[in-house]
Design a protein around this motif. Structure first.
Motif, mmCIF file in Angstrom:
data_model
loop_
_atom_site.group_PDB
_atom_site.id
_atom_site.type_symbol
_atom_site.label_atom_id
_atom_site.label_comp_id
_atom_site.label_asym_id
_atom_site.label_seq_id
_atom_site.Cartn_x
_atom_site.Cartn_y
_atom_site.Cartn_z
ATOM 1 N N THR A 170 0.841 -1.195 0.000
ATOM 2 C CA THR A 170 0.000 0.000 0.000
ATOM 3 C C THR A 170 0.876 1.245 0.000
ATOM 4 O OG1 THR A 170 -1.663 -1.185 1.308
ATOM 5 C CG2 THR A 170 -1.868 1.208 1.182
ATOM 6 N N ARG A 171 0.823 1.994 -1.095
ATOM 7 C CA ARG A 171 1.606 3.233 -1.173
ATOM 8 C C ARG A 171 0.786 4.398 -0.636
ATOM 9 N NH1 ARG A 171 4.999 4.624 -6.396
ATOM 10 N NH2 ARG A 171 6.297 3.080 -5.304
ATOM 11 N N VAL A 172 1.386 5.155 0.270
ATOM 12 C CA VAL A 172 0.726 6.307 0.893
ATOM 13 C C VAL A 172 1.591 7.541 0.708
ATOM 14 C CG1 VAL A 172 -0.319 7.236 2.977
ATOM 15 C CG2 VAL A 172 -0.152 4.760 2.683
ATOM 16 N N VAL A 173 1.042 8.562 0.087
ATOM 17 C CA VAL A 173 1.714 9.861 0.051
ATOM 18 C C VAL A 173 1.312 10.620 1.305
ATOM 19 C CG1 VAL A 173 1.690 12.136 -1.045
ATOM 20 C CG2 VAL A 173 2.068 10.106 -2.417
ATOM 21 N N VAL A 174 2.293 11.064 2.078
ATOM 22 C CA VAL A 174 2.023 11.843 3.285
ATOM 23 C C VAL A 174 2.394 13.296 3.017
ATOM 24 C CG1 VAL A 174 2.512 12.170 5.731
ATOM 25 C CG2 VAL A 174 2.451 9.854 4.768
ATOM 26 N N VAL B 183 5.898 14.135 0.872
ATOM 27 C CA VAL B 183 5.914 15.263 -0.070
ATOM 28 C C VAL B 183 5.698 16.557 0.707
ATOM 29 C CG1 VAL B 183 4.807 16.362 -2.045
ATOM 30 C CG2 VAL B 183 5.035 13.875 -1.982
ATOM 31 N N THR B 184 6.576 17.509 0.492
ATOM 32 C CA THR B 184 6.449 18.832 1.114
ATOM 33 C C THR B 184 6.307 19.870 0.020
ATOM 34 O OG1 THR B 184 7.817 18.169 2.999
ATOM 35 C CG2 THR B 184 7.556 20.528 2.632
ATOM 36 N N LEU B 185 5.385 20.783 0.192
ATOM 37 C CA LEU B 185 5.164 21.839 -0.786
ATOM 38 C C LEU B 185 5.954 23.089 -0.410
ATOM 39 C CD1 LEU B 185 1.311 21.549 -1.355
ATOM 40 C CD2 LEU B 185 3.176 20.372 -2.531
ATOM 41 N N GLN B 186 6.757 23.569 -1.361
ATOM 42 C CA GLN B 186 7.442 24.861 -1.210
ATOM 43 C C GLN B 186 6.424 25.913 -1.646
ATOM 44 O OE1 GLN B 186 11.114 25.677 -0.799
ATOM 45 N NE2 GLN B 186 10.269 27.728 -0.648
ATOM 46 N N LEU B 187 5.847 26.621 -0.684
ATOM 47 C CA LEU B 187 4.710 27.489 -0.994
ATOM 48 C C LEU B 187 5.064 28.943 -1.232
ATOM 49 C CD1 LEU B 187 1.953 26.101 1.400
ATOM 50 C CD2 LEU B 187 2.334 25.585 -1.011
ATOM 51 N N TYR B 188 6.021 29.490 -0.515
ATOM 52 C CA TYR B 188 6.214 30.935 -0.678
ATOM 53 C C TYR B 188 7.616 31.391 -0.334
ATOM 54 C CZ TYR B 188 5.979 30.639 4.288
ATOM 55 O OH TYR B 188 6.235 30.256 5.571
ATOM 56 N N ASP B 189 8.525 30.497 -0.030
ATOM 57 C CA ASP B 189 9.845 30.915 0.435
ATOM 58 C C ASP B 189 10.719 31.378 -0.729
ATOM 59 O OD1 ASP B 189 11.891 29.484 3.104
ATOM 60 O OD2 ASP B 189 11.804 31.477 2.276
ATOM 61 N N HIS B 190 11.906 30.815 -0.859
ATOM 62 C CA HIS B 190 12.914 31.277 -1.818
ATOM 63 C C HIS B 190 13.364 32.692 -1.461
ATOM 64 C CE1 HIS B 190 11.342 28.319 -5.092
ATOM 65 N NE2 HIS B 190 12.178 27.739 -4.258
ATOM 66 N N GLY B 191 13.445 32.963 -0.165
ATOM 67 C CA GLY B 191 13.912 34.273 0.265
ATOM 68 C C GLY B 191 12.885 35.369 0.104
ATOM 69 N N ALA B 192 11.638 35.003 -0.157
ATOM 70 C CA ALA B 192 10.601 36.017 -0.351
ATOM 71 C C ALA B 192 10.406 36.831 0.916
ATOM 72 C CB ALA B 192 9.275 35.350 -0.737
ATOM 73 N N THR C 137 -1.048 14.924 -7.581
ATOM 74 C CA THR C 137 0.327 14.415 -7.625
ATOM 75 C C THR C 137 0.413 13.050 -6.957
ATOM 76 O OG1 THR C 137 1.260 16.655 -7.630
ATOM 77 C CG2 THR C 137 2.707 14.869 -6.894
ATOM 78 N N ALA C 138 -0.291 12.874 -5.852
ATOM 79 C CA ALA C 138 -0.304 11.586 -5.167
ATOM 80 C C ALA C 138 -0.838 10.488 -6.082
ATOM 81 C CB ALA C 138 -1.139 11.667 -3.889
ATOM 82 N N ARG C 139 -1.866 10.794 -6.835
ATOM 83 C CA ARG C 139 -2.413 9.813 -7.785
ATOM 84 C C ARG C 139 -1.399 9.498 -8.880
ATOM 85 N NH1 ARG C 139 -7.801 8.846 -6.912
ATOM 86 N NH2 ARG C 139 -9.061 10.461 -5.884
ATOM 87 N N GLU C 140 -0.681 10.531 -9.342
ATOM 88 C CA GLU C 140 0.337 10.319 -10.373
ATOM 89 C C GLU C 140 1.470 9.426 -9.873
ATOM 90 O OE1 GLU C 140 1.554 14.223 -11.486
ATOM 91 O OE2 GLU C 140 -0.346 14.718 -12.485
ATOM 92 N N LEU C 141 1.699 9.436 -8.564
ATOM 93 C CA LEU C 141 2.722 8.585 -7.959
ATOM 94 C C LEU C 141 2.190 7.181 -7.661
ATOM 95 C CD1 LEU C 141 4.308 11.166 -5.477
ATOM 96 C CD2 LEU C 141 5.372 10.220 -7.537
ATOM 97 N N ASP D 275 -2.110 4.725 -3.174
ATOM 98 C CA ASP D 275 -3.450 4.224 -2.892
ATOM 99 C C ASP D 275 -4.285 5.253 -2.129
ATOM 100 O OD1 ASP D 275 -3.392 1.240 -3.749
ATOM 101 O OD2 ASP D 275 -1.531 1.519 -2.645
ATOM 102 N N CYS D 276 -3.604 6.139 -1.392
ATOM 103 C CA CYS D 276 -4.303 7.187 -0.647
ATOM 104 C C CYS D 276 -3.300 8.264 -0.258
ATOM 105 C CB CYS D 276 -4.986 6.617 0.604
ATOM 106 S SG CYS D 276 -3.849 5.865 1.789
ATOM 107 N N MET D 277 -3.808 9.371 0.248
ATOM 108 C CA MET D 277 -2.949 10.443 0.763
ATOM 109 C C MET D 277 -3.311 10.704 2.214
ATOM 110 S SD MET D 277 -2.237 14.287 -0.740
ATOM 111 C CE MET D 277 -3.426 15.295 0.145
ATOM 112 N N ALA D 278 -2.312 10.794 3.078
ATOM 113 C CA ALA D 278 -2.531 11.024 4.502
ATOM 114 C C ALA D 278 -2.001 12.390 4.903
ATOM 115 C CB ALA D 278 -1.857 9.933 5.328
ATOM 116 N N THR D 279 -2.675 13.029 5.859
ATOM 117 C CA THR D 279 -2.238 14.327 6.372
ATOM 118 C C THR D 279 -2.270 14.305 7.902
ATOM 119 O OG1 THR D 279 -4.348 15.518 6.657
ATOM 120 C CG2 THR D 279 -3.498 15.317 4.414
ATOM 121 N N GLY D 280 -1.707 15.333 8.503
ATOM 122 C CA GLY D 280 -1.676 15.446 9.958
ATOM 123 C C GLY D 280 -2.812 16.258 10.529
#
Length: 379
Positions: free
Chosen positions: A19-23, A48-57, A130-134, A137-142
Motif C-alpha cells: 500500500t503506497r501512501v503519500v504523506v 511530499v512537502t510543498l514549497q509554498l512561498y519561500d525562496h527568500g521572499a 500528484t499523489a495519484r500520479e505517484l 493508494d491514498c494520501m494522509a495528512t496530519g
C-alpha cells in the motif's frame, strides 16, 4: 487488490507493504508523526512537502509552515524513518490560488480565511493529483479530523479532541477527495499523545512549537502584508457613526476588522464603539454600539455539501453551524436557495459575523461534518 484480504489500518484490502501512501509533510510534529507511524507499520510511504512561498521572499518567516526550515525538518524525518521525500515548488500556484485572493478580499472589506483556500485549492487538489500520479493508494495528512465509513460511503467527522479539531478549515473537502484522504491523528485524545508518539519514534521535531499564525503573515500583521502585496492600499479615510457622522480618521480600511473595539482612536464618546462595517469604496469605517453587531441571518455561497441527500432536496435543514473557527457550533435553520447558495437563520443572534469567513455545517447530534459555505455580504 483482493477483496478477501482483511482491511489494513487505512481501510484498504491489501497488506501495508503493498500500500503506497503519500504523506503531506509540512515539517511540523503532526504530519511527521503520521509519516513515521505509517512507515513503522510497514506502508510504502512517500513524503511530499510543498514549497509554498519561500525562496527568500519577503513574506516568509522563520517557523512558518512550508518555509525553508520546515522543509529541512521534513527531510530529516524521512531520512530517519527510511522513506523517500520530495519537495515540490508550488510558489506560483499558492500565490495565484491563495495569497492574491487573500489580499483582494481584505481590500474589499472582508475577513478571509486563507488556510481553507490552501487546503481546498492546493493541498487537496494539486497535491492530491500528484499523489495519484505517484500511484499512491491514498494520501494522509496530519490534520485533526476524522474520516469514518457510513452507510453511503466515507463521512467527515470532528476530531476527538475539541481543542485540536480542524473541521472548520476542512469543510470544503469534497466527497471524492474524502474517498482518497486519510487522517490518522483525528482519533487522538490530545496533542500530548501526538508529541509522545514523536518522542517514541525519536523524531527531532517532537518538541517543535505549533505554528500560530497564517504561514505567510509574519506576527499576525495582516495590514503589513496587504501593503506589500498591494502598494497604496492603506489610504486614509473617515471613521463614521451609523448615521454617517464623522467621528475621526483612520489609517486605512485594511487596518480594521468587523467587531474590533480597541485601537479606533476615537475620544469623547460615552459608550464603547465597535467596527460594524468596512466600506472600501468610500474608505469609511462604520462604527456603532455592540448591539448593532448582532445578526441572525447569514447569506452563504460556494456551498460544499456532504450530506447523504441533495442539499436542495428539502426547503430547510436544522443543523448546528459554526461562523468562526473559535466559536462553538450553534443551532440554525439552513435554507437552500440553490445547490450552492443558502440563507442561514441562527436561532440565537451572533456578534461580529464577517464576509469572507466560513459557515460550517454539523449534524444536530454526533460529530459529523456536513460541509459549509462562504459568508458574503448578500444581495
Amino acid at each position: 487488490m483482493s477483496l478477501d484480504h482483511p482491511l489494513n489500518s487505512l481501510g484498504l484490502a491489501k497488506p501495508p507493504q503493498e500500500t503506497r501512501v503519500v504523506v503531506a509533510m509540512s515539517g511540523g510534529v503532526d504530519s511527521s508523526v503520521v509519516a513515521a507511524m505509517l512507515a513503522e507499520e510497514g506502508y510504502d510511504v512517500v513524503g511530499v512537502t510543498l514549497q509554498l512561498y519561500d525562496h527568500g521572499a519577503a513574506l516568509a518567516k522563520k517557523g512558518a509552515c512550508c518555509a525553508g526550515r520546515d522543509i529541512h525538518d521534513a527531510r530529516r524525518v524521512a531520512e530517519a524513518m527510511g522513506f523517500p521525500h520530495y519537495v515540490l515548488d508550488y510558489e506560483n500556484t499558492f500565490r495565484a490560488a491563495v495569497i492574491d485572493e487573500f489580499a483582494d478580499a481584505y481590500l474589499a472589506g472582508a475577513t478571509p480565511v486563507p488556510c481553507i483556500r490552501c487546503n481546498e485549492r492546493v493541498k487537496f487538489k494539486d497535491l492530491l493529483a500528484t499523489a495519484r500520479e505517484l500511484d499512491a493508494d491514498c494520501m494522509a495528512t496530519g490534520h485533526y479530523i476524522q474520516r469514518k465509513l457510513g452507510l453511503h460511503g466515507p463521512e467527515l467527522h470532528s476530531a476527538t479532541d475539541p481543542a485540536r479539531d480542524q473541521s472548520y478549515f476542512l469543510f470544503s473537502t469534497t466527497a471524492e477527495q474524502l474517498d482518497y484522504l486519510r487522517f490518522p491523528l483525528g482519533h487522538l485524545a490530545s496533542k500530548a499523545e501526538t508529541r509522545a508518539l514523536a518522542a517514541r519514534y525519536g523524531l527531532a521535531v517532537a518538541d517543535k512549537p505549533d505554528s500560530q499564525d497564517i504561514c505567510f503573515v509574519p506576527n499576525g500583521d495582516y495590514a503589513a502584508v496587504i501593503e506589500k502585496l498591494r502598494p497604496g492600499a492603506a489610504e486614509p479615510g473617515l471613521i463614521v457613526g451609523l448615521d454617517g457622522t464623522p467621528l475621526g480618521e483612520h489609517r486605512g480600511v485594511i487596518h480594521y476588522t468587523i467587531g474590533q473595539r480597541r485601537g479606533l482612536g476615537i475620544g469623547g464618546v460615552a459608550d464603547p464603539l465597535y467596527v460594524l462595517r468596512l466600506d472600501p469604496e468610500t474608505r469609511q469605517v462604520v462604527v456603532g454600539p455592540k448591539a448593532a453587531l448582532s445578526t441572525r441571518r447569514v447569506p452563504l455561497r460556494e456551498i460544499n455539501w456532504l450530506g447523504d441527500a441533495a442539499f436542495d432536496s428539502q426547503p430547510e435543514w436544522l443543523l448546528n453551524v459554526k461562523v468562526r473557527s473559535t466559536r462553538p457550533p450553534r443551532p440554525a435553520l439552513v435554507r437552500p436557495l440553490s445547490a450552492t447558495e443558502a440563507e442561514v437563520e441562527l436561532l440565537a443572534p451572533e456578534d461580529g459575523i464577517s464576509a469572507g469567513q466560513a459557515c460550517v455545517f454539523y449534524a444536530p447530534e454526533g460529530s459529523r461534518v456536513l460541509g459549509g459555505g462562504w459568508i458574503w455580504k448578500g444581495r
